[in-house]
Design an enzyme around this catalytic site. Structure first.
Site, PDB file in Angstrom:
ATOM      1  N   GLU A  25      -7.654   5.759  -3.713  1.00  0.00           N
ATOM      2  CA  GLU A  25      -6.361   6.108  -3.136  1.00  0.00           C
ATOM      3  C   GLU A  25      -5.236   5.904  -4.150  1.00  0.00           C
ATOM      4  O   GLU A  25      -4.166   6.507  -4.022  1.00  0.00           O
ATOM      5  CB  GLU A  25      -6.119   5.295  -1.864  1.00  0.00           C
ATOM      6  CG  GLU A  25      -6.990   5.744  -0.707  1.00  0.00           C
ATOM      7  CD  GLU A  25      -6.820   4.923   0.554  1.00  0.00           C
ATOM      8  OE1 GLU A  25      -6.675   5.513   1.635  1.00  0.00           O
ATOM      9  OE2 GLU A  25      -6.841   3.672   0.458  1.00  0.00           O
ATOM     10  N   GLU A  60      -7.485  -2.738  -3.855  1.00  0.00           N
ATOM     11  CA  GLU A  60      -8.685  -2.631  -3.037  1.00  0.00           C
ATOM     12  C   GLU A  60      -9.264  -1.226  -3.071  1.00  0.00           C
ATOM     13  O   GLU A  60     -10.473  -1.053  -2.903  1.00  0.00           O
ATOM     14  CB  GLU A  60      -8.363  -3.029  -1.594  1.00  0.00           C
ATOM     15  CG  GLU A  60      -9.563  -3.047  -0.662  1.00  0.00           C
ATOM     16  CD  GLU A  60      -9.184  -3.393   0.765  1.00  0.00           C
ATOM     17  OE1 GLU A  60      -9.960  -4.099   1.428  1.00  0.00           O
ATOM     18  OE2 GLU A  60      -8.108  -2.958   1.218  1.00  0.00           O
ATOM     19  N   ASP A  72       0.792  -1.240   0.000  1.00  0.00           N
ATOM     20  CA  ASP A  72       0.000   0.000   0.000  1.00  0.00           C
ATOM     21  C   ASP A  72       0.821   1.286   0.000  1.00  0.00           C
ATOM     22  O   ASP A  72       0.310   2.337   0.405  1.00  0.00           O
ATOM     23  CB  ASP A  72      -0.940   0.035   1.218  1.00  0.00           C
ATOM     24  CG  ASP A  72      -2.035  -1.016   1.168  1.00  0.00           C
ATOM     25  OD1 ASP A  72      -2.100  -1.736   0.159  1.00  0.00           O
ATOM     26  OD2 ASP A  72      -2.801  -1.121   2.134  1.00  0.00           O
ATOM     27  N   TYR A 111     -18.305  -0.298   3.363  1.00  0.00           N
ATOM     28  CA  TYR A 111     -16.863  -0.515   3.238  1.00  0.00           C
ATOM     29  C   TYR A 111     -16.492  -0.808   1.787  1.00  0.00           C
ATOM     30  O   TYR A 111     -15.538  -0.246   1.245  1.00  0.00           O
ATOM     31  CB  TYR A 111     -16.404  -1.704   4.089  1.00  0.00           C
ATOM     32  CG  TYR A 111     -16.658  -1.639   5.570  1.00  0.00           C
ATOM     33  CD1 TYR A 111     -17.080  -0.468   6.196  1.00  0.00           C
ATOM     34  CD2 TYR A 111     -16.469  -2.766   6.364  1.00  0.00           C
ATOM     35  CE1 TYR A 111     -17.301  -0.426   7.568  1.00  0.00           C
ATOM     36  CE2 TYR A 111     -16.686  -2.739   7.734  1.00  0.00           C
ATOM     37  CZ  TYR A 111     -17.104  -1.578   8.321  1.00  0.00           C
ATOM     38  OH  TYR A 111     -17.330  -1.539   9.671  1.00  0.00           O
ATOM     39  N   HIS A 127      -0.607   5.101   0.961  1.00  0.00           N
ATOM     40  CA  HIS A 127      -0.106   5.877   2.097  1.00  0.00           C
ATOM     41  C   HIS A 127       0.542   7.173   1.643  1.00  0.00           C
ATOM     42  O   HIS A 127       0.253   8.250   2.176  1.00  0.00           O
ATOM     43  CB  HIS A 127       0.917   5.054   2.886  1.00  0.00           C
ATOM     44  CG  HIS A 127       0.346   3.843   3.543  1.00  0.00           C
ATOM     45  ND1 HIS A 127       0.956   3.226   4.618  1.00  0.00           N
ATOM     46  CD2 HIS A 127      -0.777   3.117   3.309  1.00  0.00           C
ATOM     47  CE1 HIS A 127       0.230   2.173   5.000  1.00  0.00           C
ATOM     48  NE2 HIS A 127      -0.828   2.102   4.207  1.00  0.00           N
TER      49      HIS A 127
END
Length: 935
Positions: free
Chosen positions: A768, A764, A684, A846, A688
């Protein structure tokens, strides 16, 4: 059996993040009538098929006589997901406050405002000169100036020389090894780009789609190389340099510890765990097979009918997967046993790696390259064996397509046809067929064996094979990325380095749907095959050495609110009343203590909090335009950010000397793979770091207006290190791999890092992902690196295309499975499956919300109003009434992408609760965004 595996796959365990479970499948012998030629077994169920006895061929060298059945045994490997203890969205009723919080004077907000998106944006900086850009400029053909209305394209190729096919208005891609420059008129580029985005144009006809709007005055266009190095110097010394605390099998990767090694590419399973899990090159899955009967490298291709959906009683269904471990072919050798084989990965690169299986002095080398049409094995000092778990129905020897290359056409018991090409200097080379599962030869001379599927059983195999013949003998061993920008347009190419020779001078490539719709030319297309990717619908065959693609760039999209909703005029507008409400809310949120929220035990949550206050700062600076308050908050945010640039945060970063990257040091002492959401092991990073990049861009942007203007230069190296870790564009930078996270072949990034997984990498959170590219684009602007800014724009354009093909499934989507379209999103996209779930729970807010967070100016570029409205009306509206958490604010902020007035009403209500906000989001920003884009 596969349904049972899926139940396991969806099971949740509290003990670990991901558990890998192997299940051996042994199919019973099925006694069938003598008229049945064979039985194929897929997913544990028998399918009786009677073949047509007539085969037109040059020479039938083998026909199976399996009586009465073929039995398939093997191992299916399933990934069992479990809950991560930390939900990525947090919320609270109240935050710690500070006594001396700055406050906006609301009484000064009396006039409506129309905001210039380019106010304060860098408009005159030249690209930062580097050794790479200087060298590139010295060797490139001069780029035409904008007044010449020309488009400069540099295309590199390193293949066997061949004829150059010229088409008016289309860039000719030579087969020769030299660098070639071509000029294409801007009108042709515009036409090509317009055609390539036609698949998305239906949204424009919708009442919610974007209407033509006047263009604001943009900064000068960038013209030049998109992939020059950002920097070639060592990362800042503030990062402690040490090898990552992780155990990798000895000798698994040849270059480990010596040069950058990718951690998020398709071939990662080849050096993690027991190294037997598949890698997905598209459309093939390939793995190290260590079973007694099939030692070597297994290759699998799944037809459309092989894909498994479920649960069968739901509509839409929740998952789609491809069976894992069924061996269409195995590249093996007479000398291999399960005990004497050694495997090593070498040359790990952006699009490729090489795996070598050896025993004694003999070796079998397979270059694995994304989009390769042929799976190719180079034998040296071994006696080749070709094995199949499925079984050969027939093998036909054809005419040699090129001197020194033999041709065979093999039909398997599942109806799939494969072409096999053997390049050898042995004049006595021939295939022998001791049983329906084996092809052998006595030759030990070096040879190259290539295989390609013609696709599903209903493909036009004859036409496909004829097209494949033109590429036989040539195979890709690696690929490179090249591209040029010209203002609002860009052209990039994936250029394949090949070995061997073919009749056409080119190799065989398989492209995805988003490639096909953006290709500059369809030259080299092969008709006939019906090829299925594992997770992105159909693929298309081309005899070529390069995929050359064009995109338009949305350069108008900058810091301020931007939208595709009908009525948005390209410039954010606020009434006086809206300004006053935004200011009142901002005054309340500015009482929160910034320092306590931004230095947490995970860099993910810390980055989100920094960006939360960066958006408030942006509103103060560019929308409310309150200088005093802006300066105060700017100083506070600089201090909070300095904790990270000094590397004194709770989870400091390190520079990993093993894989070469800036990563969290949270697991160095403990070895805890789950620390910081797996970030120490490169999970990720793009998720981040995107928050840090955007926050840094805002600070630099505002500092240029209200500060001393030095913040960018003082912090440039630190911020650039995060970008170099995730999106280093050049091999000239030897401290990081080229594009760790973003996959230019797939059209989006991959997560998972150094965690072996049978279903491959996954994505996922698409939101982002593009948030990272957006932050990089804006940072490129404030630092004056126009190449970086244009590169971010191109990444966003590519993601817009790919995500609307594969992730944001509108009602008219024809690419992804119709069984899943009603979900509107796939949930988690793995390389081998689509699964309507998340790693942290199965609540629908979610599953949908993780693809929305964070809602920013770039969100509307990717999630257009038509899709957002369909998702809202068909899905979100049915469960939003049950949501009472930080996800509620995310859902309503996403509503602003198609209905900003309703979103504004939600966030402006008198009884609004702080509990409805994610810890990384502010009500100030949500109000400002929804108000600014409302008609």
């Amino acid at each position: 059996m596969l349904q049972f595996l899926l139940l396991l796959n969806l099971a949740l365990s509290a003990s670990a993040r991901v558990i890998h479970k192997k299940v051996t499948v042994v199919n019973d012998v099925v006694v069938t009538p003598s008229t049945t030629r064979y039985v194929t077994v897929t997913g544990g169920q028998s399918e009786h098929v009677t073949l047509d006895q007539t085969i037109e061929s040059v020479e039938t060298v083998f026909v199976a006589h399996t009586v009465p059945t073929t039995v398939i045994t093997g191992t299916l490997i399933s990934t069992v997901q479990s809950i991560i203890t930390a939900n990525p969205v947090t919320q609270t009723d109240s935050y710690p406050t500070t006594a001396d919080a700055p406050q906006i004077n609301i009484n000064t907000l009396t006039e409506p405002k129309t905001l210039d998106p380019f106010e304060g944006v860098v408009t005159d900086a030249e690209p930062i000169p580097t050794e790479a850009t200087v060298a590139s400029s010295a060797s490139a053909t001069p780029t035409a100036t904008p007044t010449q209305s020309s488009f400069s394209v540099s295309i590199r190729s390193s293949s066997t020389p061949g004829p150059v096919e010229s088409t008016p208005g289309v860039v000719s891609i030579p087969d020769g090894p030299s660098t070639t420059s071509a000029l294409i008129s801007s009108s042709v580029v515009a036409s090509s780009v317009a055609s390539s985005v036609a698949s998305s144009a239906s949204a424009a006809a919708s009442s919610s789609a974007a209407a033509p709007k006047p263009k604001p005055n943009p900064p000068p266009a960038y013209n030049g190389d998109l992939f020059a190095a950002i920097d070639t110097s060592a990362p800042p010394g503030v990062f402690k340099q040490e090898p990552l605390n992780i155990q990798i099998p000895n000798g698994a990767v040849k270059e480990l510890g010596q040069s950058p090694v990718h951690t998020n590419k398709f071939y990662f399973n080849m050096f993690l765990g027991d190294r037997t899990m598949p890698v997905y090159t598209q459309p093939y899955s390939v793995w190290w097979s260590k079973t007694d009967k099939f030692p070597g490298i297994g290759v699998s291709y799944s037809q459309a009918k092989d894909k498994v959906y479920g649960p069968q009683k739901t509509n839409p269904m929740e998952y789609m997967l491809n069976p894992v471990g069924i061996m269409s072919f195995v590249f093996s050798a007479k000398e291999f046993t399960t005990d004497n084989m050694e495997m090593q990965l070498s040359d790990p690169d952006t699009f490729s790696a090489t795996t070598t299986v050896s025993t004694g002095d003999g070796s079998m080398e397979l270059p694995l390259v994304q989009g390769m049409g042929f799976v190719t094995a180079k034998y040296n000092g071994l006696t080749p064996l070709l094995l199949t778990q499925v079984g050969f129905d027939s093998v036909v020897k054809g005419n040699s397509p090129v001197q020194g290359t033999l041709k065979y056409v093999a039909k398997l018991f599942n109806g799939v046809t494969w072409t096999i090409y053997v390049t050898t200097s042995d004049p006595d080379f021939k295939f022998l067929f001791p049983d329906p599962h084996t092809i052998k030869t006595h030759s030990t001379k070096p040879c190259v064996i290539q295989m390609a599927t013609t696709g599903d059983a209903d493909s036009d195999a004859g036409s496909a094979v004829s097209g494949f013949d033109k590429a036989a003998g040539s195979y890709p061993v690696s690929a490179s990325l090249n591209g040029q920008a010209n203002g609002g347009s860009a052209q990039y190419s994936i250029d394949y380095k090949t070995e061997g020779s073919s009749a056409s001078g080119s190799t065989l490539l398989f492209a995805l749907s988003h490639h096909k719709s953006s290709m500059v030319s369809q030259s080299g297309a092969v008709s006939g095959p019906k090829i299925q990717s594992t997770n992105k619908g159909p693929m298309y065959a081309y005899v070529a050495n390069s995929l050359t693609l064009a995109e338009t760039l949305e350069t108008d999209l900058q810091f301020l609110p931007w939208s595709q909703v009908s009525g948005f005029a390209g410039k954010a507008t606020l009434t006086a009343a809206q300004q006053k409400l935004i200011a009142e809310v901002a005054n309340s949120e500015l009482k929160q203590d910034i320092g306590s929220q931004t230095n947490l035990d995970t860099n993910y949550f810390s980055g989100k909090a920094l960006d939360k206050f960066a958006y408030i700062l942006l509103v103060l600076s560019d929308m409310i335009e309150d200088e005093t308050t802006t300066k105060s908050v700017l100083d506070q945010l600089k201090k909070a950010f300095a904790v990270f640039t000094k590397n004194t945060q709770v989870s400091p970063f390190i520079y990993d000397t093993l894989f070469k990257g800036v990563t969290s040091g949270a697991a160095q002492a403990s070895g805890d793979s789950g620390a910081d959401f797996g970030s120490p092991y490169y999970n990720d990073h793009h998720f981040h770091y995107g928050y840090f990049l955007h926050a840094a861009a805002v600070i630099g942007h505002v500092d240029a207006k209200y500060g001393d203007g030095q913040w960018v230069n003082e912090n440039k190296d630190w911020v650039n290190s995060l970008i170099r870790d995730t999106a280093n564009p050049s091999k000239d930078d030897s401290y990081f791999p080229v594009y760790r996270s973003f996959d230019w072949f797939s059209g989006h990034s991959w997560a998972k890092g150094l965690f072996p997984a049978a279903d491959g990498k996954d994505e996922e959170s698409t939101s982002e992902d593009y948030n990272h590219a957006y932050g990089m684009k804006l940072w490129g602007n404030v630092v004056g690196d126009k190449a970086m800014e244009a590169r971010g724009d191109l990444m966003l354009a590519v993601m817009k295309r790919s995500m609307n093909d594969y992730f944001y499934m509108k009602d008219d989507n024809k690419i992804q499975p119709e069984q899943l379209i009603g979900n509107k999103i796939p949930g988690i996209t793995f390389e081998n499956k689509l699964d309507y779930t998340t790693y942290f729970g199965t609540n629908p807010e979610y599953i949908h919300g993780i693809h929305m967070i964070p809602v920013t100016p770039v969100s509307s570029l990717l999630r257009d109003p038509t899709f957002v409205q369909e998702e809202w009306e068909q899905n979100v509206s049915k469960f939003i009434g049950d949501v009472n958490s930080g996800w509620l604010g995310i859902l309503h902020s996403n509503q602003a992408l198609y209905d900003p007035k309703s979103a504004y009403e939600f966030f402006s209500q008198d009884n609004f609760q702080t509990l409805w906000l994610d810890g990384g989001a502010s009500r100030t920003w949500y109000l400002a965004y929804s108000a600014a884009v409302s008609a």
